[in-house]
Scaffold this active site. Structure first.
Site, PDB file in Angstrom:
ATOM      1  N   THR A 102       0.822  -1.221   0.000  1.00 16.76           N
ATOM      2  CA  THR A 102       0.000   0.000   0.000  1.00 16.76           C
ATOM      3  C   THR A 102       0.855   1.270   0.000  1.00 16.76           C
ATOM      4  O   THR A 102       2.014   1.247   0.441  1.00 16.76           O
ATOM      5  CB  THR A 102      -0.885  -0.019   1.265  1.00 16.76           C
ATOM      6  N   ASP A 103       0.240   2.363  -0.434  1.00 15.49           N
ATOM      7  CA  ASP A 103       0.932   3.656  -0.369  1.00 15.49           C
ATOM      8  C   ASP A 103       1.049   4.154   1.075  1.00 15.49           C
ATOM      9  O   ASP A 103       1.836   5.068   1.359  1.00 15.49           O
ATOM     10  CB  ASP A 103       0.218   4.705  -1.239  1.00 15.49           C
ATOM     11  N   GLU A 104       0.243   3.563   1.988  1.00 10.60           N
ATOM     12  CA  GLU A 104       0.230   4.078   3.372  1.00 10.60           C
ATOM     13  C   GLU A 104       1.565   3.882   4.081  1.00 10.60           C
ATOM     14  O   GLU A 104       1.805   4.494   5.116  1.00 10.60           O
ATOM     15  CB  GLU A 104      -0.889   3.410   4.173  1.00 10.60           C
ATOM     16  N   TYR A 125      -1.968  -0.471  10.958  1.00 12.56           N
ATOM     17  CA  TYR A 125      -2.097  -1.159   9.655  1.00 12.56           C
ATOM     18  C   TYR A 125      -0.903  -0.837   8.762  1.00 12.56           C
ATOM     19  O   TYR A 125      -0.252  -1.736   8.217  1.00 12.56           O
ATOM     20  CB  TYR A 125      -3.403  -0.723   8.958  1.00 12.56           C
ATOM     21  N   LYS A 134       2.050  -3.354   7.294  1.00 15.00           N
ATOM     22  CA  LYS A 134       2.329  -3.550   5.861  1.00 15.00           C
ATOM     23  C   LYS A 134       3.785  -3.180   5.557  1.00 15.00           C
ATOM     24  O   LYS A 134       4.464  -3.848   4.767  1.00 15.00           O
ATOM     25  CB  LYS A 134       1.375  -2.710   4.997  1.00 15.00           C
TER      26      LYS A 134
HETATM   27  P1  NAD Z   1      -9.900  -7.361   2.025  1.00 10.20           P
HETATM   28  O1  NAD Z   1      -9.923  -7.029   3.473  1.00 10.20           O
HETATM   29  O2  NAD Z   1     -11.100  -7.089   1.202  1.00 10.20           O
HETATM   30  O3  NAD Z   1      -9.581  -8.927   1.837  1.00 10.20           O
HETATM   31  C1  NAD Z   1      -8.606  -9.590   2.571  1.00 10.20           C
HETATM   32  C2  NAD Z   1      -8.742 -11.084   2.290  1.00 10.20           C
HETATM   33  O4  NAD Z   1      -7.679 -11.767   3.003  1.00 10.20           O
HETATM   34  C3  NAD Z   1     -10.068 -11.687   2.775  1.00 10.20           C
HETATM   35  O5  NAD Z   1     -10.593 -12.540   1.802  1.00 10.20           O
HETATM   36  C4  NAD Z   1      -9.654 -12.478   4.020  1.00 10.20           C
HETATM   37  O6  NAD Z   1     -10.504 -13.596   4.278  1.00 10.20           O
HETATM   38  C5  NAD Z   1      -8.235 -12.896   3.681  1.00 10.20           C
HETATM   39  N1  NAD Z   1      -7.418 -13.164   4.856  1.00 10.20           N
HETATM   40  C6  NAD Z   1      -7.252 -12.358   5.942  1.00 10.20           C
HETATM   41  N2  NAD Z   1      -6.459 -12.962   6.842  1.00 10.20           N
HETATM   42  C7  NAD Z   1      -6.073 -14.155   6.306  1.00 10.20           C
HETATM   43  C8  NAD Z   1      -5.252 -15.207   6.743  1.00 10.20           C
HETATM   44  N3  NAD Z   1      -4.644 -15.170   7.936  1.00 10.20           N
HETATM   45  N4  NAD Z   1      -5.076 -16.281   5.926  1.00 10.20           N
HETATM   46  C9  NAD Z   1      -5.695 -16.325   4.724  1.00 10.20           C
HETATM   47  N5  NAD Z   1      -6.513 -15.368   4.264  1.00 10.20           N
HETATM   48  C10 NAD Z   1      -6.705 -14.289   5.049  1.00 10.20           C
HETATM   49  O7  NAD Z   1      -8.616  -6.653   1.455  1.00 10.20           O
HETATM   50  P2  NAD Z   1      -8.412  -5.867   0.078  1.00 10.20           P
HETATM   51  O8  NAD Z   1      -8.935  -4.503   0.224  1.00 10.20           O
HETATM   52  O9  NAD Z   1      -8.843  -6.723  -1.044  1.00 10.20           O
HETATM   53  O10 NAD Z   1      -6.806  -5.751   0.078  1.00 10.20           O
HETATM   54  C11 NAD Z   1      -6.009  -6.815  -0.428  1.00 10.20           C
HETATM   55  C12 NAD Z   1      -4.547  -6.457  -0.279  1.00 10.20           C
HETATM   56  O11 NAD Z   1      -4.272  -5.257  -0.969  1.00 10.20           O
HETATM   57  C13 NAD Z   1      -4.096  -6.232   1.158  1.00 10.20           C
HETATM   58  O12 NAD Z   1      -2.809  -6.765   1.304  1.00 10.20           O
HETATM   59  C14 NAD Z   1      -4.077  -4.717   1.297  1.00 10.20           C
HETATM   60  O13 NAD Z   1      -3.130  -4.313   2.267  1.00 10.20           O
HETATM   61  C15 NAD Z   1      -3.662  -4.312  -0.092  1.00 10.20           C
HETATM   62  N6  NAD Z   1      -4.116  -2.992  -0.543  1.00 10.20           N
HETATM   63  C16 NAD Z   1      -5.436  -2.653  -0.444  1.00 10.20           C
HETATM   64  C17 NAD Z   1      -5.867  -1.418  -0.933  1.00 10.20           C
HETATM   65  C18 NAD Z   1      -7.318  -0.991  -0.872  1.00 10.20           C
HETATM   66  O14 NAD Z   1      -7.619   0.160  -1.186  1.00 10.20           O
HETATM   67  N7  NAD Z   1      -8.245  -1.866  -0.516  1.00 10.20           N
HETATM   68  C19 NAD Z   1      -4.937  -0.537  -1.502  1.00 10.20           C
HETATM   69  C20 NAD Z   1      -3.578  -0.916  -1.558  1.00 10.20           C
HETATM   70  C21 NAD Z   1      -3.197  -2.157  -1.085  1.00 10.20           C
HETATM   71  O1  DAU Z   2      -4.188   3.992   0.585  1.00 10.77           O
HETATM   72  C1  DAU Z   2      -4.369   2.620   0.437  1.00 10.77           C
HETATM   73  C2  DAU Z   2      -5.235   2.112   1.564  1.00 10.77           C
HETATM   74  O2  DAU Z   2      -6.559   2.578   1.304  1.00 10.77           O
HETATM   75  C3  DAU Z   2      -5.222   0.595   1.691  1.00 10.77           C
HETATM   76  O3  DAU Z   2      -3.934   0.164   2.010  1.00 10.77           O
HETATM   77  C4  DAU Z   2      -6.217   0.137   2.772  1.00 10.77           C
HETATM   78  O4  DAU Z   2      -6.269  -1.282   2.798  1.00 10.77           O
HETATM   79  C5  DAU Z   2      -7.582   0.699   2.423  1.00 10.77           C
HETATM   80  O5  DAU Z   2      -8.497   0.363   3.450  1.00 10.77           O
HETATM   81  C6  DAU Z   2      -7.528   2.211   2.248  1.00 10.77           C
HETATM   82  O6  DAU Z   2      -7.265   2.879   3.516  1.00 10.77           O
HETATM   83  P1  DAU Z   2      -8.013   4.231   3.915  1.00 10.77           P
HETATM   84  O7  DAU Z   2      -7.969   4.382   5.373  1.00 10.77           O
HETATM   85  O8  DAU Z   2      -7.540   5.364   3.092  1.00 10.77           O
HETATM   86  O9  DAU Z   2      -9.500   3.844   3.387  1.00 10.77           O
HETATM   87  P2  DAU Z   2     -10.941   4.093   4.010  1.00 10.77           P
HETATM   88  O10 DAU Z   2     -11.926   3.764   2.948  1.00 10.77           O
HETATM   89  O11 DAU Z   2     -11.110   3.461   5.342  1.00 10.77           O
HETATM   90  O12 DAU Z   2     -10.965   5.678   4.235  1.00 10.77           O
HETATM   91  C7  DAU Z   2     -10.767   6.564   3.148  1.00 10.77           C
HETATM   92  C8  DAU Z   2     -10.803   7.979   3.684  1.00 10.77           C
HETATM   93  O13 DAU Z   2     -12.139   8.273   4.128  1.00 10.77           O
HETATM   94  C9  DAU Z   2      -9.913   8.192   4.903  1.00 10.77           C
HETATM   95  O14 DAU Z   2      -9.365   9.497   4.841  1.00 10.77           O
HETATM   96  C10 DAU Z   2     -10.858   8.086   6.083  1.00 10.77           C
HETATM   97  C11 DAU Z   2     -12.165   8.614   5.510  1.00 10.77           C
HETATM   98  N1  DAU Z   2     -13.415   8.015   6.088  1.00 10.77           N
HETATM   99  C12 DAU Z   2     -13.509   6.657   6.123  1.00 10.77           C
HETATM  100  C13 DAU Z   2     -14.637   6.059   6.636  1.00 10.77           C
HETATM  101  C14 DAU Z   2     -14.746   4.555   6.696  1.00 10.77           C
HETATM  102  C15 DAU Z   2     -14.447   8.837   6.504  1.00 10.77           C
HETATM  103  O15 DAU Z   2     -14.353  10.077   6.434  1.00 10.77           O
HETATM  104  N2  DAU Z   2     -15.579   8.230   6.988  1.00 10.77           N
HETATM  105  C16 DAU Z   2     -15.711   6.884   7.108  1.00 10.77           C
HETATM  106  O16 DAU Z   2     -16.767   6.415   7.617  1.00 10.77           O
END
Ligand code: NAD
Ligand code: DAU
Length: 357
Positions: A135-137, A161, A165
């Protein structure tokens, strides 16, 4: 790439990636290893469930012995590691699971890969690859006007988190450096699109707005994320797997950086147009400013020059098209939404995160 093990394939991005891979590649078998935590659902993969090139295995990435045997038995040549705890707010309320899954789980996957793929004198088997999805975080938070993050920006994670990562990225890199594990890493910005679990901003706002519930905006709503449609992310990962340089990391971003409040207002406007008869119109009247996230990162921005120059990747979706597409998807899949919302754990999460905000 012949036998691909996708971890976390029942989650949001993993399930989109499996669909993408089966659609794009022909001579391939995709094994989806997922523990099916609250965030994983086989409902996300109904379309491919009967494809002979796809198998699902319920298992935990922390079970090194199981993963090792699996890699050997199925002659896995490629691991695409998505499995993680992914929600920042959950990491603030309960960080332990993030260390177990994201740090120990990645360590376990690396150990399994090292034990099966790396021969004496650090010689890897031919054509194997460990791809780590990050992630970019990990880069922290940008002040206004600061330049976008490149692959060389030092890590500065702020939430549990992000720190988990960052640790996992360092472990992957160290296995490449020390044991010769052929790896690639992608650091991606915020994804949105079909099948995203409705604890994240965009699906939460869409579903609350449809039902006329409050739309919670943290703090002043001026935080900035770099939004990317999940299909563009899948395409980028596929390119890195097939053409990326071993031992490299690539930034992936959406070239879309509106403030959170603008995203929420845009969703409201789209819903006003799509549902002219809604009793909740204008949806923006549902917006409520609530207590901010502790340690809330202010601004993210990814410099994607490297992946664009080396691999010719650029995001295809504009945010306006992507949001319309996503809102239409949620409107067209009420049964998917109902199944998730009926989970007791989901209701429990909403109470824990929002009741006292
Ligand atoms: P998600 O939370 O939707 O899905 C996570 C999946 O991992 C689920 O299916 C869960 O059952 C599985 N999982 C969790 N713990 C496990 C374990 N111990 N063993 C096996 N499976 C397990 O996540 P996502 O949003 O699809 O993100 C996927 C990946 O991409 C993550 O590594 C996250 O850090 C990264 N990522 C997400 C975002 C985003 O915006 N969602 C952005 C950048 C990177
Ligand atoms: O940047 C990449 C990341 O983006 C991934 O690595 C994470 O897995 C993914 O969950 C996401 O993280 P964020 O914290 O940025 O996503 P989230 O959707 O939780 O929140 C997006 C923005 O919105 C953040 O600034 C917090 C804000 N927010 C979020 C929620 C859930 C609100 O203002 N209200 C809300 O109820």
């Amino acid at each position: 790439m012949k036998n691909v093990l996708v971890t976390g394939g029942a989650g949001f991005i993993g399930s989109n990636f499996i669909r993408y891979l089966l659609h794009t590649e022909t001579d391939i078998h995709v094994f989806n290893l997922d523990a099916l935590t609250y965030a994983g659902s086989l409902e996300n993969l109904k379309e491919v469930a009967d494809d002979v090139r796809y198998s699902f295995i319920q298992a935990n990435i922390t079970d090194t012995e199981f993963v090792e045997q699996f890699l050997a038995k199925h002659k896995i040549d490629t691991i695409v590691h998505f499995a993680a705890e992914s929600h920042v707010d959950r990491s603030i309320l309960g960080p332990r699971q993030f260390i177990e899954t994201n740090v120990m789980g990645t360590f376990s996957m690396l150990e399994a890969a090292r034990n099966i793929w790396i021969q004496p004198q650090n010689q890897p088997l031919e054509n194997v690859r460990f791809h780590h999805v990050s992630t970019d975080e990990v880069f922290g938070s940008l002040a206004p006007g600061e330049p976008a993050w490149t692959e060389d920006t030092p890590y500065s994670p702020n939430s549990p988190y992000a720190a988990s990562k960052a640790s996992s990225d360092h472990l992957v890199r160290s296995y490449g450096h020390t044991y010769g594990l052929p790896y690639t890493i992608t650091n991606c910005s915020n994804n949105y699109g079909p099948y995203q679990f409705p604890e994240k901003l965009i699906p939460l706002i869409i579903l609350n707005a449809i039902e006329g519930k409050p739309l919670p905006v943290y703090g002043d709503g001026q935080q900035i994320r770099d939004w990317l449609h999940v299909e563009d992310h899948c395409e980028a990962i596929h390119l890195v797997l097939t053409k990326g340089a071993v031992g490299s990391t690539y930034n992936i971003g959406g070239e879309n950086q509106p403030a959170n409040l603008t995203i929420v207002e845009t969703i409201c406007e789209i819903l006003d147009e799509l549902s002219p008869a809604s009793p909740h119109k204008p949806h923006k009247n549902l917006i409520q400013f609530v207590k901010d996230r502790p340690g809330h990162d202010r601004r993210y921005d990814m410099d994607t020059h490297k992946i664009s120059v080396e691999l010719g990747w650029r995001p295809r979706h504009t945010l306006t098209e992507g949001l319309l597409d996503t809102i239409n998807w949620y409107l067209a899949h009420p049964e998917w939404v109902t199944a998730i919302r009926q989970q007791q754990a989901y209701q429990g999460w909403l109470d824990a995160n929002y009741t006292s905000r």
